[in-house]
Design an enzyme around this catalytic site. Structure first.
Site, PDB file in Angstrom:
ATOM      1  N   HIS A 302       8.621  -8.525  -8.026  1.00 36.47           N
ATOM      2  CA  HIS A 302       8.556  -7.077  -7.842  1.00 36.47           C
ATOM      3  C   HIS A 302       7.431  -6.510  -8.700  1.00 36.47           C
ATOM      4  O   HIS A 302       7.306  -6.845  -9.881  1.00 36.47           O
ATOM      5  CB  HIS A 302       9.892  -6.441  -8.244  1.00 36.47           C
ATOM      6  CG  HIS A 302       9.864  -4.947  -8.287  1.00 36.47           C
ATOM      7  ND1 HIS A 302       9.886  -4.230  -9.458  1.00 36.47           N
ATOM      8  CD2 HIS A 302       9.793  -4.038  -7.289  1.00 36.47           C
ATOM      9  CE1 HIS A 302       9.861  -2.931  -9.193  1.00 36.47           C
ATOM     10  NE2 HIS A 302       9.796  -2.783  -7.886  1.00 36.47           N
ATOM     11  N   ASP A 334       0.765  -2.947  -4.476  1.00 40.89           N
ATOM     12  CA  ASP A 334       0.841  -1.509  -4.210  1.00 40.89           C
ATOM     13  C   ASP A 334      -0.578  -0.957  -4.128  1.00 40.89           C
ATOM     14  O   ASP A 334      -1.284  -0.905  -5.144  1.00 40.89           O
ATOM     15  CB  ASP A 334       1.617  -0.794  -5.318  1.00 40.89           C
ATOM     16  CG  ASP A 334       3.092  -1.139  -5.300  1.00 40.89           C
ATOM     17  OD1 ASP A 334       3.530  -1.750  -4.320  1.00 40.89           O
ATOM     18  OD2 ASP A 334       3.798  -0.813  -6.277  1.00 40.89           O
ATOM     19  N   HIS A 347       0.922   1.151 -10.086  1.00 37.27           N
ATOM     20  CA  HIS A 347       2.206   1.763  -9.774  1.00 37.27           C
ATOM     21  C   HIS A 347       1.990   3.262  -9.635  1.00 37.27           C
ATOM     22  O   HIS A 347       1.684   3.939 -10.615  1.00 37.27           O
ATOM     23  CB  HIS A 347       3.221   1.456 -10.876  1.00 37.27           C
ATOM     24  CG  HIS A 347       4.627   1.686 -10.457  1.00 37.27           C
ATOM     25  ND1 HIS A 347       5.658   1.842 -11.355  1.00 37.27           N
ATOM     26  CD2 HIS A 347       5.196   1.794  -9.237  1.00 37.27           C
ATOM     27  CE1 HIS A 347       6.795   2.014 -10.707  1.00 37.27           C
ATOM     28  NE2 HIS A 347       6.529   2.002  -9.412  1.00 37.27           N
TER      29      HIS A 347
END
Length: 1012
Positions: A302, A334, A347
């Protein structure tokens, strides 16, 4: 003429010498700080040190903590450094530590950098003698004045550091015995090795060895072969294999000549990888890799790019290299719009640093298949505009090239996902995909967020909102499905990026009961909170959902500290991609490592068959009715070189530890169990526990076994170390459990794994007892008589003491003690030849059976009454012995063909255990006249009656003796504080009688109905 260059050995040796001499180098810190330091390799080649430093002696990096050495300016620190005008040939980086930090160095010239890189890579290869290195390091740390010798004072300090609590007089005697040179009063390194051997000689291994060598001081080929077959459960052991063991592990040349294994060789063998509890076959891929992806657990990360928390930490491309080399097969990226048209990774809406998408893809391309060829899933969370999406697609195709080409993958008409074997060397892009009704020529199109399964703060709020609470309260299907409802949003998606997605299309969960029946080429993502809600409400439906498509579970957005949730409940439900924060070391990541170590750490583990097809509910009390259960019997014998807790306030100067071992089973809810040993005071060097722990497992295929060592403290306990392994990776027999991250610390155990069908007959139960103890031993009990049971193995009072039995005429000989065995496999099939099995049944290898025949007894007065009161003792199913009330067989015609199978219970008798039989209490479900009339029979009649019954019931992989039985709740003449240290023998023996006797009287009229 061409002069030959130096040999590789000479070159490496030169590098090591140069490193030990030291080099002035620049250490980069932050964005602009450059520190000049002297870096050098210590004399034991165990760590890199530098000076000056405010950390003083703590300014070091141990060699075993180094993950990788990289040449050039490849880290984020080099890229972001303000005055980045260094020569790349002079630059290199060392990745080290649990959080994979980088030490970035600049040498004065390229040759010096090459020297350090070569030397470090040599040391990382582990060519040095680890045992000698450890002793050298211990000796050096103990030599406080640096004179190259150890005084008696320094030795005493060293023993305290090593958690050895020996009388000073005993230490002085061993010191004098080892001090053989002219310089009396101090030990050289060679003398220290002799002294170290004295204090570390293993009593437990010595007594184990002499049980197989007929009182000799060594094991010959036949002894070694018997030990490997009978105790370690090895098959097809040849004499040549035994010779190889002797040649490899026996240090004495005279013993090698005579082909015998002494105590030093036996210790070396048992402490080698061959004696480790982990199955060596599991270091390689050993499972079927040709099934669809939906049939596998897949190691997943993750927010892979983060090095710390979710709000402020650094993003680094190095983390992708780290997790991929650690076996992770699903990494997260991301993506956001960056400056100059370059997409970045970070993030979103936090203060975490940013890295280039292109650098991430290049790192993934380099390390994706460095350790294993099985496919990598690239989980792209796309927040970019269409122009930068096109740039992303361009980089993916340019860098990954044929790794993205799936055109040659043949998939059958069922539209099931391909297998890991077929997808070897491929990268699967997980992301959004344009719907089929969009014009094929359109370069972009709209997709709704309902077509995605991305992580989102709004989803987190929805999960914790009123709808979930309402769903839990009402359990209404309509309300339950409203969990997945949210406001519809759309975004523009590039055709180029969409076309890279094939088998792993991101979709939102709409209905777990019907979704993915048509096509399984999709992946859904749910956070831990919502998945846990589904698991509680509809566990069987969640399992069925995971049979049809891939499901990814990721941490809650509230875990801003990058903590991890427990992955086991989601594995229980068959969830494939349980994503964890790899940057956070701890219990959950240790469970994850153990989970995937079972298949060569390739990142893919096959799910049990019941999770791949058919109905299965992991939350039930009996999830697999009719299936055999497994029983794990663990004998925790001893510990070796257990260190003080890392967070000890006084460090090595602190008190000597009081260790105990805790063993936890982690699996289905019905299988979860935790037990611990007693505490051993003031001994961390070689504590002895000799306690047996017994566990019953309904589904061992997914269970993990976690060994934890604690230091007992009056106000709590301090963690020392742990080792977690999959149940299926455990090897039977005598094994060492090495604590993770510690070179020498271990615990020594005996492992027995048995199959239990669930029931055996009442007659089988007493025949079982008779085969180990002799039934007559029980018939000899009386209220005022205590029969003492004591171990011979690992006895603190001496290795060859004779056994003393109080209150009866029973006697055991010295030979019985020396032939004591922990495991007697007299009914396992396929592991021995017929002749071997016959010899076991005859008593050649089964010491408890031999001992039963040697027991002499006389029947005292009142034995009939004692026999009657035996029925008050109960038996627990938790002890692993089960009975089949429906298969009671009492045909006396078959008495001559009695087939006695040994118990499934592995047991070890402990010191000073005594058995007393309490007075029987009448149960509510049994008439008094029936109970009395059935038990008042002469001893001979009762014996014959038992022997005339034909045993029926379950087969078991049997390792039999008495130690899994327990007497903790029986009356005893021991004081309370002594009673608590008697191990599990007392707890389980009482449990083994009472429950089953009670159940038989309540449910088995067939047995009690015939008064004649």
């Amino acid at each position: 003429l061409v002069t030959p260059g130096p040999s590789p050995c000479y070159s490496v040796e030169r590098c090591i010498c140069s490193m030990q001499a030291g080099s002035q180098m620049i250490k980069l810190k932050g964005k602009s700080k450059a520190l000049v330091r002297l870096f050098y390799l210590d004399e034991h080649k165990s760590c890199i040190r530098w000076r000056p430093s405010r950390k003083h002696e703590r300014a070091k990096i141990t060699i075993d903590s180094i993950h990788e050495v990289c040449e050039g300016m490849r880290t984020e620190v080099f890229r972001r450094f303000a005055n980045n005008n260094f020569d790349p040939n002079c630059c290199f980086s060392i990745y080290h530590g649990d959080h994979v930090e980088s030490l970035d160095l600049v040498s004065t010239n390229g040759e010096e950098a090459r020297t350090w890189i070569t030397g470090l890579k040599y040391l990382l290869a582990g060519i040095s003698d680890e045992d000698s290195l450890a002793k050298r390091q211990t000796f050096s740390e103990a030599d406080k004045n640096g004179d190259g010798n150890l005084s008696i004072g320094e030795v005493l300090q060293l023993l305290h550091k090593l958690n050895v609590n020996l009388p000073k007089q005993k230490v002085r005697e061993m010191f004098q015995e080892a001090d053989t040179d002219e310089n009396q009063g101090s030990l050289t390194f060679d003398e220290f090795c002799t002294f170290y051997k004295m204090i570390s000689t293993r009593r437990d291994l010595y007594l184990l060895m002499i049980t197989y060598n007929n009182h000799k001081e060594h094991m010959d080929l036949n002894d070694l072969q018997r030990f490997l077959e009978n105790e370690q459960k090895m098959v097809n052991v040849t004499k040549d294999y035994c010779k190889m063991i002797i040649n490899q592990f026996e240090p004495c040349s005279e013993n090698q000549t005579h082909m015998v294994l002494g105590i030093d060789g036996f210790t070396n063998y048992m402490r080698s990888p061959a004696g480790d509890i982990f199955n060596p076959e599991h270091y390689q891929v050993n499972q079927d890799m040709t099934q669809p992806l939906t049939n596998y657990y897949i190691a997943s990360s993750h927010n892979t790019y983060l090095t710390g928390d979710q709000l402020l930490s650094q993003s680094r491309v190095d983390m992708y290299a780290y997790v991929l080399q650690a076996g992770c097969r699903c990494v997260e990226v991301d993506c956001w719009d960056g400056p100059d048209g370059e997409p970045i990774v970070h993030h979103g809406y936090t203060l975490t640093s940013k890295i280039l998408f292109k650098d991430v893809i290049e790192t993934i391309n380099k390390y994706a298949f460095a350790k294993t060829q099985y496919p990598v899933i690239l989980s792209i969370e796309n927040h970019c505009t269409v122009p930068q999406q096109k740039k992303m697609a361009q980089y993916l195709m340019e860098v990954l090239q044929d790794k993205l080409d799936l055109s040659n993958i043949n998939v059958n008409e069922s539209r099931r996902l391909p297998s890991p074997e077929v997808l070897k060397g491929k990268v699967l892009v997980k992301g959004k995909k344009l719907p089929a009704n969009i014009d094929a020529d359109a370069e972009e199109g709209d997709v709704s967020d309902e077509d995605s399964g991305e992580e989102d703060e709004e989803e987190e709020q929805q999960i914790n909102g009123d709808c979930v609470s309402k769903s839990v309260q009402s359990n209404d299907s309509l309300c339950f499905m409203q969990i997945f409802f949210r406001r519809r949003k759309t975004m523009r998606l590039s055709r180029a990026l969409s076309d890279l997605v094939k088998y792993t299309k991101s979709v939102r969960v709409h209905d777990i009961e019907t979704q993915a029946y048509v096509c399984s080429w999709q992946v859904s993502s749910l956070n831990e909170s919502l998945t846990n809600q589904i698991l509680q409400l509809k566990p069987a439906q969640l399992v069925r959902f995971n049979q049809r498509q891939l499901l990814r579970v990721y941490p809650s957005n509230y875990r801003v500290d990058s903590s991890n949730f427990n992955p086991q409940p989601f594995w229980n439900a068959g969830c494939h991609l349980v994503a964890l924060n790899y940057q956070t070391e701890g219990r959950m990541l240790q469970l994850n490592r153990a989970k995937f170590a079972v298949n060569g750490n390739c990142g893919y583990v096959l799910k049990p068959k019941c999770m791949c097809k058919g109905a299965f509910n992991p939350m039930l009390e009996d999830p697999l009715p009719g299936h055999r259960k497994s029983q794990l019997v663990l004998k925790i014998i001893s510990g070796q070189q257990l260190p003080k807790p890392k967070d000890s306030m006084l460090g090595d100067r602190g008190e000597i530890i009081d260790p105990f071992v805790e063993v936890e089973i982690i699996g289905l809810p019905v299988d979860c169990n935790k037990q611990q040993t007693r505490v051993v005071d003031d001994n961390g060097f070689n504590p002895m526990w000799e306690e047996t722990l017994v566990y019953t497992l309904h589904m061992p295929q997914i269970a993990l076994v976690r060994f934890m060592v604690w230091d007992h403290d009056p106000i709590g306990r301090d963690f020392i170390g742990q080792r977690t392994i999959a149940f299926k990776s455990m090897m039977p027999g005598y094994r060492h459990v090495y604590l993770e991250g510690m070179e020498e610390a271990s615990i020594f155990v005996h492992v027995a794994i048995n199959d239990i069908t669930g029931k055996v007959t009442f007659i089988r139960f007493f025949s079982l007892l008779r085969s180990h103890l002799s039934l007559s031993l029980f018939l000899n009990l009386d209220y005022g008589t205590r029969t003492a049971f004591g171990p011979i193995f690992l006895r603190k009072g001496g290795k060859n003491q004779a056994k003393v039995v109080k209150g009866s005429a029973d006697c055991y000989t010295k030979e019985d003690f020396l032939n004591r065995r922990y495991s007697d496999d007299v009914s396992s099939k396929g592991s021995r030849s017929t002749s071997q099995s016959t010899s076991l049944l005859r008593g050649a290898q089964s010491e408890p059976l031999r001992r039963a025949h040697k027991v002499c007894f006389q029947e005292p007065e009142g034995s009939h009454e004692a026999r009657r009161h035996l029925s008050s003792i109960t038996c627990s199913g938790g002890a692993g012995v089960a009975m089949d009330y429906n298969n009671l067989a009492s045909d006396s015609k078959d008495s001559s063909d009695l087939d006695i199978q040994t118990s499934v219970v592995q047991s070890h008798l402990e010191d000073t255990k005594e058995l007393t039989v309490p007075k029987r209490k009448k149960t509510e479900c049994e008439p008094e006249d029936v109970a009395i009339s059935k038990m008042k029979v002469p001893a001979s009649t009762l014996n014959n009656q038992f022997l005339s019954k034909q045993i029926s019931g379950s087969e078991s992989s049997s390792l039999s003796s008495l130690d899994s039985l327990d007497l903790s709740t029986l009356p005893s003449r021991f004081p309370d504080n002594q009673q608590q240290t008697m191990g599990t023998l007392q707890r389980e023996m009482n449990a083994l009688f009472e429950q089953k006797m009670l159940e038989i009287r309540c449910h088995s009229p067939l047995f009690f109905g015939d008064e004649s």
